[in-house]
Design a protein around this motif. Structure first.
Motif, PDB file in Angstrom:
ATOM      1  N   GLN A   1       1.258  12.360   2.461  1.00  0.00           N
ATOM      2  CA  GLN A   1       0.034  12.065   1.706  1.00  0.00           C
ATOM      3  C   GLN A   1      -0.302  10.582   1.762  1.00  0.00           C
ATOM      4  O   GLN A   1      -1.463  10.199   1.912  1.00  0.00           O
ATOM      5  CB  GLN A   1       0.184  12.508   0.249  1.00  0.00           C
TER       6      GLN A   1
ATOM      7  N   THR B   1       3.068   6.353  -7.094  1.00  0.00           N
ATOM      8  CA  THR B   1       2.235   7.262  -7.881  1.00  0.00           C
ATOM      9  C   THR B   1       2.515   8.721  -7.529  1.00  0.00           C
ATOM     10  O   THR B   1       1.711   9.603  -7.825  1.00  0.00           O
ATOM     11  CB  THR B   1       0.729   6.977  -7.678  1.00  0.00           C
ATOM     12  N   GLY B   2       3.639   8.969  -6.889  1.00  0.00           N
ATOM     13  CA  GLY B   2       4.064  10.344  -6.677  1.00  0.00           C
ATOM     14  C   GLY B   2       3.523  10.991  -5.411  1.00  0.00           C
ATOM     15  O   GLY B   2       3.717  12.184  -5.197  1.00  0.00           O
ATOM     16  N   LEU B   3       2.844  10.219  -4.564  1.00  0.00           N
ATOM     17  CA  LEU B   3       2.378  10.797  -3.302  1.00  0.00           C
ATOM     18  C   LEU B   3       3.552  10.918  -2.342  1.00  0.00           C
ATOM     19  O   LEU B   3       4.442  10.063  -2.329  1.00  0.00           O
ATOM     20  CB  LEU B   3       1.283   9.919  -2.683  1.00  0.00           C
ATOM     21  N   SER B   4       3.539  11.959  -1.523  1.00  0.00           N
ATOM     22  CA  SER B   4       4.597  12.137  -0.531  1.00  0.00           C
ATOM     23  C   SER B   4       4.366  11.179   0.628  1.00  0.00           C
ATOM     24  O   SER B   4       3.323  10.528   0.703  1.00  0.00           O
ATOM     25  CB  SER B   4       4.577  13.578  -0.014  1.00  0.00           C
TER      26      SER B   4
ATOM     27  N   ALA C   1       2.511   1.507  -3.428  1.00  0.00           N
ATOM     28  CA  ALA C   1       1.590   1.985  -4.450  1.00  0.00           C
ATOM     29  C   ALA C   1       1.423   3.499  -4.337  1.00  0.00           C
ATOM     30  O   ALA C   1       1.422   4.210  -5.336  1.00  0.00           O
ATOM     31  CB  ALA C   1       0.242   1.287  -4.313  1.00  0.00           C
ATOM     32  N   GLY C   2       1.320   3.982  -3.111  1.00  0.00           N
ATOM     33  CA  GLY C   2       1.173   5.422  -2.901  1.00  0.00           C
ATOM     34  C   GLY C   2       2.405   6.191  -3.360  1.00  0.00           C
ATOM     35  O   GLY C   2       2.315   7.133  -4.158  1.00  0.00           O
ATOM     36  N   ARG C   3       3.551   5.763  -2.879  1.00  0.00           N
ATOM     37  CA  ARG C   3       4.784   6.478  -3.217  1.00  0.00           C
ATOM     38  C   ARG C   3       5.095   6.380  -4.711  1.00  0.00           C
ATOM     39  O   ARG C   3       5.564   7.335  -5.309  1.00  0.00           O
ATOM     40  CB  ARG C   3       5.973   5.946  -2.400  1.00  0.00           C
TER      41      ARG C   3
ATOM     42  N   PRO D   1      -6.298   5.844   7.079  1.00  0.00           N
ATOM     43  CA  PRO D   1      -7.709   5.428   7.023  1.00  0.00           C
ATOM     44  C   PRO D   1      -7.881   3.933   7.246  1.00  0.00           C
ATOM     45  O   PRO D   1      -8.834   3.504   7.900  1.00  0.00           O
ATOM     46  CB  PRO D   1      -8.128   5.817   5.602  1.00  0.00           C
ATOM     47  N   GLN D   2      -6.952   3.152   6.730  1.00  0.00           N
ATOM     48  CA  GLN D   2      -7.042   1.706   6.930  1.00  0.00           C
ATOM     49  C   GLN D   2      -6.715   1.335   8.376  1.00  0.00           C
ATOM     50  O   GLN D   2      -7.356   0.467   8.971  1.00  0.00           O
ATOM     51  CB  GLN D   2      -6.094   0.980   5.979  1.00  0.00           C
TER      52      GLN D   2
ATOM     53  N   GLN E   1      -3.703   9.628   3.410  1.00  0.00           N
ATOM     54  CA  GLN E   1      -4.728   9.207   2.449  1.00  0.00           C
ATOM     55  C   GLN E   1      -4.887   7.693   2.390  1.00  0.00           C
ATOM     56  O   GLN E   1      -5.961   7.194   2.094  1.00  0.00           O
ATOM     57  CB  GLN E   1      -4.373   9.717   1.033  1.00  0.00           C
ATOM     58  N   ILE E   2      -3.804   6.970   2.626  1.00  0.00           N
ATOM     59  CA  ILE E   2      -3.839   5.526   2.380  1.00  0.00           C
ATOM     60  C   ILE E   2      -3.678   4.713   3.662  1.00  0.00           C
ATOM     61  O   ILE E   2      -4.513   3.870   3.976  1.00  0.00           O
ATOM     62  CB  ILE E   2      -2.748   5.138   1.353  1.00  0.00           C
TER      63      ILE E   2
ATOM     64  N   GLN F   1       0.839  -1.196   0.000  1.00  0.00           N
ATOM     65  CA  GLN F   1       0.000   0.000   0.000  1.00  0.00           C
ATOM     66  C   GLN F   1       0.877   1.250   0.000  1.00  0.00           C
ATOM     67  O   GLN F   1       0.620   2.204  -0.735  1.00  0.00           O
ATOM     68  CB  GLN F   1      -0.903  -0.005   1.243  1.00  0.00           C
TER      69      GLN F   1
END
Lengths: 222, 265
Positions: free
Chosen positions: A136, A130-133, A126-128, A144-145, A140-141, A123
Motif C-alpha cells: 500500500q 499509519t498502518g499501511l502495508s 509515514a505510510g508504515r 505516484p511520486q 499509494q505513496i 514518506q
C-alpha cells in the motif's frame, strides 16, 4: 523550383501516399505496443526491485544494464537472423516489439527505480506508521511520486525508442522508413523521404507537446 | 524501575492500579556494535503525557521509534494495552500501528495528495473505513487542528506549522490509543512552534495519552505529567516537571539543564 521538385514532387506524393498511410498505421500500433509494454514491464521490474531481495535485484539490474548497453539494432539482427537457427522464427514486427519493448523496459526500470529512491525515507515511515502495508505504501505513496519525477526522462526515452521502429526497415517490417525508402528507390525522388519525415513529425510532435503539458500539470511544490 | 511513577506523578492522575497504555520493558537497541538503548523501562498510563528530554544522540528518538517498530528492538518487549507490539508480524503489525499515532520532526505529508487526502488515506486503506466516513472524520480532525479551510490545499502550500498540524490530524484520524511525537517542533520557525504546541496541549486536555520527545522545556513544565531524562541510551532520571527542572538529582541532568538554558535551572 528544383528544391520543390526534389523534396515535394506532387505526383510522387500522390502515388505513394496510400502506401505511406498504411506504413504510418504500422508504425503507430508498433509504437503503442512498445510504449505500453515497455513501461509496464519497467514499472513491474522497479516494484520487484524495491522489495530489496538479492535474487530479484540481481537479474533485474543485469537486465537493465545489458538492455541499456546493447545497441538495439544488434539485438534486432540477432533475434531476426540468429534465432531461426534454433528453430525460433519470429516475425519482423514481433522482433521489433520484443527488442524495443525490452530496451524501453530496461530504461524505464532505471528511471522508476531512481524515482523510488528519490522518495524520502520519511514518506515510507509515514505510510508504515499509519498502518499501511509495504504494498500500500509503495502504490499509494512512493510510486505516484516516483512516476511524477520520472515523467520527463520517461517521455524522452519512450520517444527515442519508438523512433527506433525505423530499424524495422532492416528486417522487412513495412513501417514508415521502409516504405518511404523503397518508394524513394523506385521513384528516384527524395519526396517519399520528405513524406516520411513529415509523418514522423505528425506522430511525435504532438506527443512532445503533450508531455510538456503533463509535466506542468503534475508539478507540485514540496 | 527507574521510570516507575513517583507518588507526586501518581497524584496528577490519581488512578493507582491502572493498566498502562504503553509499557516498555527492558528495551535494548544496538546498531551494529553500538548500543544505543540499554534496559529502558517506561510505563505510560491512560491520559498521561510523558515528556522525554536529553541531549542529542541519547536515544530518545530511537526509543520512540521502537514503540511502533520503525526501529526493530534488539531485545525487550513493548506492550500496547497489554498486547505485545514486539511479537507482531506482517498484517498484525500493520494493525497494531493503527493504534499508535506518530508525528515526525519532518512532518512527512504526502506531497502528491491534498491535505484532505493525506488525512483520509490510511483511514480508507488500512482502517477500511468507507470514503464518506473517512472524509467526515478527516474534516473533523482538520477542524480540530484549525485547518479545515486548507482541506483542498496541497502540503507544499502550507507553512511548516500548518503541515505539522495536518500530520497530527492524519495520526488522530485513526483513533490511536497513544500518540508519539518525535521532536514535533524542531523543524519549525520559532514563530510557528506555538500553534503546534497549542494543538498538543489541547490533545492532552482531552485525555490523549502522549509520549513527546522534544526540547520545548517550557511546554514540558506546563503540560507534562512526567518528564523522563535520557542520556547515553539509559533513563537517568524521571519525575514530575517540578522534580526534574526544580530539583535535578543527577549530575548529568544538572549539566544538561544548565547547558540548555544558562541560568534557568
Amino acid at each position: 523550383m528544383r528544391f520543390l521538385d526534389t523534396f515535394f514532387d506532387g505526383a510522387v506524393m500522390a502515388k505513394y501516399l496510400p502506401d505511406l498511410l498504411s506504413a504510418i498505421v504500422t508504425t503507430l500500433w508498433l509504437s503503442v505496443i512498445i510504449v505500453i509494454g515497455g513501461l509496464a514491464l519497467g514499472l513491474m521490474l522497479a516494484c520487484l526491485h524495491s522489495l530489496g531481495r538479492w535474487y530479484l535485484t540481481l537479474p533485474i539490474v543485469a537486465f537493465a544494464d545489458i538492455g541499456r548497453a546493447l545497441p538495439p539494432l544488434v539485438v534486432i539482427l540477432i533475434f531476426y537472423f540468429g534465432l531461426p537457427g534454433l528453430g525460433i522464427r519470429l516475425s519482423g514486427p514481433m522482433v521489433l516489439i520484443l527488442v524495443l519493448g525490452g530496451v524501453l523496459a530496461a530504461f524505464a526500470e532505471e528511471i522508476f527505480w531512481a524515482g523510488l529512491t528519490a522518495v524520502s525515507k520519511g514518506q515510507w515511515e509515514a505510510g508504515r506508521a499509519t498502518g499501511l502495508s509495504f504494498a500500500q505504501t509503495l502504490f499509494q505513496i512512493a510510486l505516484p511520486q516516483a512516476i511524477r519525477l520520472g515523467i520527463p526522462p520517461l517521455v524522452n526515452r519512450a520517444l527515442a525508442i519508438t523512433k527506433m521502429t525505423a530499424l524495422g526497415s532492416v528486417i522487412g517490417v513495412k513501417e514508415i522508413l521502409a516504405v518511404s525508402s523503397s518508394a524513394q528507390s523506385f521513384s528516384g525522388s527524395a519526396t517519399p523521404l520528405t513524406m516520411a519525415a513529415l509523418a514522423y513529425l505528425a506522430i511525435f510532435l504532438p506527443v512532445v507537446v503533450l508531455s510538456r503539458l503533463l509535466e506542468r500539470r503534475y508539478a507540485w511544490a514540496v | 524501575m527507574s521510570a516507575a511513577p513517583s507518588p507526586s506523578a501518581a497524584a496528577a492522575h490519581a488512578e493507582v492500579h491502572q493498566r498502562p497504555v504503553l509499557e516498555i520493558n527492558q528495551l535494548e537497541k544496538c546498531f551494529g556494535d553500538t548500543q544505543v538503548l540499554t534496559s529502558i523501562d517506561l510505563r505510560v498510563k491512560p491520559g498521561e503525557l510523558v515528556f522525554v528530554i536529553g541531549p542529542s544522540g541519547s536515544g530518545k528518538s530511537t526509543m520512540l521509534r521502537c514503540c511502533n517498530r520503525l526501529e526493530e528492538p534488539t531485545s525487550g518487549s513493548i506492550l500496547l494495552d497489554g498486547e505485545h507490539v514486539t511479537e507482531c508480524h506482517g498484517r498484525a503489525l500493520d494493525k497494531m500501528r493503527l493504534k499508535i499515532g506518530m508525528v515526525f520532526q519532518g512532518f512527512h505529508l504526502y506531497p502528491h495528495k491534498t491535505v484532505l487526502a493525506n488525512v483520509m488515506l490510511a483511514q480508507v486503506k488500512a482502517l477500511k473505513r468507507s470514503k464518506p466516513e473517512a472524509e467526515a472524520r478527516a474534516k473533523e480532525m482538520l477542524e480540530h487542528v484549525g485547518l479545515a479551510h486548507k482541506a483542498s490545499a496541497t502540503p507544499g502550500e502550507l507553512s511548516g506549522g500548518q503541515q505539522q498540524r495536518v500530520a497530527i490530524a492524519r495520526a488522530l484520524a485513526l483513533d490511536p490509543k497513544v500518540m508519539l511525537f518525535d521532536e514535533p517542533t524542531s523543524a519549525l520557525d520559532p514563530e510557528l512552534v506555538g500553534s503546534v504546541l497549542k494543538v498538543m496541549k489541547r490533545l492532552r486536555d482531552e485525555g490523549m495519552t502522549m509520549v513527546v520527545v522534544s526540547h520545548e522545556m517550557e511546554f514540558a513544565r506546563e503540560a507534562a505529567d512526567r518528564v523522563v531524562f535520557m542520556d547515553g541510551g539509559v533513563v537517568v532520571e524521571s519525575g514530575t516537571p517540578d522534580e526534574i527542572f526544580g530539583n535535578p538529582k543527577s549530575e548529568r541532568l544538572r549539566a544538561f539543564l544548565s547547558r540548555l538554558s544558562p541560568g534557568a535551572a
